[in-house]
Design a protein around this motif. Structure first.
Motif, short mmCIF file in Angstrom:
data_model
loop_
_atom_site.label_atom_id
_atom_site.label_comp_id
_atom_site.label_asym_id
_atom_site.label_seq_id
_atom_site.Cartn_x
_atom_site.Cartn_y
_atom_site.Cartn_z
N GLU A 55 -12.92 31.68 51.05
CA GLU A 55 -11.68 31.49 49.51
C GLU A 55 -11.10 31.27 50.20
OE1 GLU A 55 -11.35 35.01 47.16
OE2 GLU A 55 -13.33 34.48 46.15
N SER A 56 -10.88 31.23 51.28
CA SER A 56 -9.15 30.31 52.38
C SER A 56 -10.27 30.11 53.51
CB SER A 56 -8.52 30.91 52.15
OG SER A 56 -8.06 31.99 52.86
N VAL B 157 -7.99 26.77 44.86
CA VAL B 157 -7.12 26.01 45.89
C VAL B 157 -6.00 25.67 44.58
CG1 VAL B 157 -5.76 24.45 47.26
CG2 VAL B 157 -8.62 25.18 47.14
#
Length: 365
Positions: A333-334, A58
């Motif tokens: 990942e997001s 992040v």
């Protein structure tokens, strides 16, 4: 959540040295009994590889890990329950913590004084146990005396309490701790109200020399055998070695030192993680570009209760919790990719938060 673990043991077993390593505080440490009189309190960061991984994905402006409090309580001696060696003060300090780290000396060194003149971890452990059990016995006997009049009037609640108190009295007189009892939920509530010292969860920490940090030694084996029926964790750590590690300035230097000893991580890191577990704690995360933060909750908390740890308004006006499982976040990942994969959960008030959950709360006050 200001939950505390108390470090206890006989004088001169390495408690203050260990506390210094844990908190980087400077508790007085010397080779004589009763060096620590007032309890030192340190707020320490709980090592958690997950928050480091979230940070790398992040890149937030700041990262806030979770913490617990460690209390260095002065050494107990025989007769502490009667006030020997400032015993009353020490026992009062123990009563205020939520769990106990019991440090036991498991190294031979003629240069370090032992209050009983010889190293015997099983005897030392029993000295502490007996003092705590006798103090609890005083508490229980006072409660039994106080119930006598109510029982005569037929007070059903008093009869119920008296039944448990007498069970506790017999258990303590047999040299067993209150935590050894397997109680139903109603009796557990009564026990919790007593705030008995021996009802607190305990972790045994064997303080060893450098040669024993990896495999242990005969002293460690003796202690493990003595506590095998307690269901308590036993950790091995060298407080003097941890102090040496603490003085190294870089991560690389510390890693080389650990490699030489054949260790994966500092003993204090394992201890902090075990203390967190001993307190029955879980971690959940809030994740964003402004901040990645770990929050401490008690195992079994529902989503509104967990939200209340951030702010009471979050619990009062709770609408729903959007939950991402940690492994799903690492995989995708997001948040956007997680939503595309259908991995974003929407949960209501009954949801019980799991360790490692990534949470976003919707509320209205």
């Amino acid at each position: 959540m200001a939950l505390k673990c108390g470090i206890v043991g006989l004088p001169n077993v390495g408690k203050s040295t260990l506390f210094n390593c844990l908190s980087n505080a400077v508790a007085q440490s010397a080779n004589f009994p009763f060096c620590t009189i007032e309890p030192n309190v340190g707020t320490i960061t709980v090592p958690d590889e997950r928050i480091n991984k979230l940070e790398s994905l992040v890149s937030p402006e700041k990262v806030i890990p979770t913490t617990i409090e460690i209390v260095d309580i002065a050494g107990l001696v025989k007769g502490a329950h009667k006030g020997e060696g400032l015993g009353n003060q020490f026992l009062a300090n123990i009563r205020e913590v939520d769990a106990i780290i019991h440090v036991v000396r498991c190294f031979d060194d003629g240069n370090v004084i032992h209050v009983d003149g010889s190293v015997d971890p099983v005897r030392d452990k029993e000295v502490i146990d007996i003092e705590l059990q006798l103090k609890d016995l005083e508490t229980v006997e006072k409660r039994i005396s106080g119930l006598a009049r109510k029982i005569k009037t037929g007070d059903k609640e008093a009869v119920k309490q008296n039944e448990l108190y007498n069970l506790l009295k017999n258990t303590l007189e047999e040299g067993k701790s209150a935590r050894s009892l397997d109680l139903d939920e109603d009796k557990q509530v009564i026990l919790d109200e007593l705030q008995l010292i021996t009802a607190k969860p305990v972790l045994y920490l064997c303080n060893v020399d450098e040669n024993s940090v990896k495999e242990g030694n005969a002293h460690v084996d003796a202690l493990k055998n003595a506590v095998k029926d307690e269901g308590a964790e036993v950790l091995v750590l060298g407080a003097a070695i941890e102090a040496d590690i603490n003085e190294l300035e870089t991560y690389e230097e510390r890693q080389l030192f650990l490699d030489d000893l054949g260790l994966d991580e500092p003993g204090v890191s394992k201890l902090i993680k075990s203390a967190y577990k001993l307190l029955n704690l879980y971690t959940y995360f809030t994740v964003g570009v402004k901040e990645v933060r770990a929050w401490t909750i008690t195992k079994g908390m529902t989503a509104p209760q967990a939200a209340g740890v951030i702010h009471t308004d979050f619990e009062k006006g709770f609408i729903r919790a959007e939950v991402i499982k940690y492994n799903d976040f690492i995989e995708h990942e997001s948040e956007a990719k997680i939503k595309e994969a259908g991995k974003l959960q929407v949960n209501g008030k009954e949801y019980v938060v799991e360790d490692g959950d990534i949470m976003h709360f919707r509320f209205n006050v």
